[in-house]
Scaffold this active site. Structure first.
Site, PDB file in Angstrom:
ATOM      1  N   PHE A 178       0.836  -1.204   0.000  1.00  0.00           N
ATOM      2  CA  PHE A 178       0.000   0.000   0.000  1.00  0.00           C
ATOM      3  C   PHE A 178       0.866   1.248   0.000  1.00  0.00           C
ATOM      4  O   PHE A 178       2.053   1.211   0.339  1.00  0.00           O
ATOM      5  CB  PHE A 178      -0.951   0.008   1.199  1.00  0.00           C
ATOM      6  CG  PHE A 178      -0.259   0.072   2.532  1.00  0.00           C
ATOM      7  CD1 PHE A 178      -0.049   1.284   3.169  1.00  0.00           C
ATOM      8  CD2 PHE A 178       0.181  -1.084   3.161  1.00  0.00           C
ATOM      9  CE1 PHE A 178       0.580   1.353   4.404  1.00  0.00           C
ATOM     10  CE2 PHE A 178       0.806  -1.032   4.400  1.00  0.00           C
ATOM     11  CZ  PHE A 178       1.014   0.186   5.015  1.00  0.00           C
ATOM     12  N   CYS A 179       0.248   2.372  -0.380  1.00  0.00           N
ATOM     13  CA  CYS A 179       0.910   3.678  -0.385  1.00  0.00           C
ATOM     14  C   CYS A 179      -0.166   4.750  -0.241  1.00  0.00           C
ATOM     15  O   CYS A 179      -1.335   4.445  -0.011  1.00  0.00           O
ATOM     16  CB  CYS A 179       1.739   3.871  -1.649  1.00  0.00           C
ATOM     17  SG  CYS A 179       0.764   3.855  -3.173  1.00  0.00           S
ATOM     18  N   THR A 180       0.195   6.002  -0.416  1.00  0.00           N
ATOM     19  CA  THR A 180      -0.736   7.100  -0.150  1.00  0.00           C
ATOM     20  C   THR A 180      -1.926   7.101  -1.103  1.00  0.00           C
ATOM     21  O   THR A 180      -3.081   7.079  -0.685  1.00  0.00           O
ATOM     22  CB  THR A 180      -0.008   8.456  -0.235  1.00  0.00           C
ATOM     23  OG1 THR A 180       1.142   8.431   0.598  1.00  0.00           O
ATOM     24  CG2 THR A 180      -0.930   9.588   0.199  1.00  0.00           C
ATOM     25  N   CYS A 185       2.478   1.871  -4.790  1.00  0.00           N
ATOM     26  CA  CYS A 185       2.258   0.447  -4.519  1.00  0.00           C
ATOM     27  C   CYS A 185       1.916  -0.300  -5.805  1.00  0.00           C
ATOM     28  O   CYS A 185       2.280  -1.469  -5.963  1.00  0.00           O
ATOM     29  CB  CYS A 185       1.188   0.228  -3.454  1.00  0.00           C
ATOM     30  SG  CYS A 185      -0.361   1.090  -3.690  1.00  0.00           S
ATOM     31  N   ILE A 207      -4.164   4.626   0.622  1.00  0.00           N
ATOM     32  CA  ILE A 207      -4.624   4.929   1.978  1.00  0.00           C
ATOM     33  C   ILE A 207      -5.725   5.976   1.959  1.00  0.00           C
ATOM     34  O   ILE A 207      -6.696   5.897   2.729  1.00  0.00           O
ATOM     35  CB  ILE A 207      -3.446   5.440   2.831  1.00  0.00           C
ATOM     36  CG1 ILE A 207      -2.322   4.410   2.863  1.00  0.00           C
ATOM     37  CG2 ILE A 207      -3.900   5.771   4.247  1.00  0.00           C
ATOM     38  CD1 ILE A 207      -0.982   4.996   3.278  1.00  0.00           C
TER      39      ILE A 207
END
Length: 274
Positions: A178-180, A185, A207
């Site tokens: 996952f990432c922002t 990701c 996220i």
């Protein structure tokens, strides 16, 4: 009132220079501001303008090869959030530096927030935060691994070391990343699959979409999410968090704490955490 659109799409552009030239003309005509980055692997950027201008620009981008499903996150601003409009052509739309990857066709499986919760609840799933260390320090998913990277370019070397440990242990687990907002990701899942791992997943919309859609009572997120704008960090419902940015080192810190920071490293390459 300005409409702000943050977007990205991994696609295959045969001639990104020509695509960029068309976009520069269109953006000049529409009077938008912001930045768009193009490469052979796709498009990434944030732009702002009138609601009509952004609608027309997004429609143009959706008409590009492979971009019909471009991921767009919308917001509003009372004034122009960018000074001018830039359309750039680079080697990558998000710099990983891992050679030839094909995120448009090789990325992992997208999961919505509900399916993501089920996946990361499995104790056999390896959860990897693909963001940088200062972002992870603000908040992350429970049980996620922090690679402690200073930049996204460091992630491939970290993962190769990590993959070697998994193989030494005879493990080939499900990997959740996952990432922002989704772009880092998505690209890193292509890297992981290229390294020989088959069950690779990533959080669709990142996220930010998770915090927007997942009720806090059902959330597995801990803390706030660092964002690259004046809000500094956001929590569930995308409400502004309680962080400020240090003017000396550039790192986020809780507003209700002291931040004794002498500044960056001597070479300026990595900010000092106070």
């Amino acid at each position: 009132m300005f409409t702000v659109a943050a977007l990205y799409r991994f696609a295959t552009f045969a001639d990104p220079q020509a695509t960029a030239a068309d976009l520069r003309l269109l953006c000049a005509d529409l009077g938008t501001c912001g930045t768009l980055i193009l490469a052979r692997e796709g498009i990434n950027g944030t732009v702002a303008g009138t609601a009509d201008a952004i609608e027309r620009l997004v429609a143009h981008i959706r008409a590009l090869p492979g971009c019909a499903d471009v991921d767009v996150k919308y917001a509003t601003a009372d004034s122009a959030p960018f000074g001018k409009m830039k359309v750039k052509v680079k080697a990558e739309i998000v710099t990983l530096g891992a050679g030839d990857l094909d995120p448009a066709h090789q990325a992992g499986v997208h999961l919505d927030p509900t399916d993501w919760n089920a996946l990361i609840a499995d104790p056999d799933t390896v959860i990897i935060d693909t963001r940088n260390a200062y972002e992870v320090a603000v908040g992350t998913f429970e049980n996620a691994i922090d690679p402690a990277t200073r930049s996204f370019r460091e992630f491939p070397a970290w993962f190769d070391d990590f993959a070697a440990k998994l193989r030494d242990e005879g493990r080939s687990p499900k990997i959740a990343m996952f990432c922002t907002g989704g772009i880092r990701c998505e690209k890193s899942t292509a890297l992981v699959k290229a390294r020989g791992f088959d069950e690779v997943y990533h959080l669709k919309g990142g996220i930010l979409r998770y915090l927007e859609e997942m009720p806090q009572a059902q959330s597995r997120w801990q803390g706030d999410c660092y964002v690259f704008d004046e809000r500094v960090a956001v929590g569930h419902g995308l409400k502004q968090g309680h962080y400020a940015t240090c003017s000396a080192c550039g790192l986020p810190y809780p507003r209700d704490t002291d931040h004794d920071c002498p500044g960056g490293d001597a070479d300026g390459a990595w900010p000092h955490r106070g």
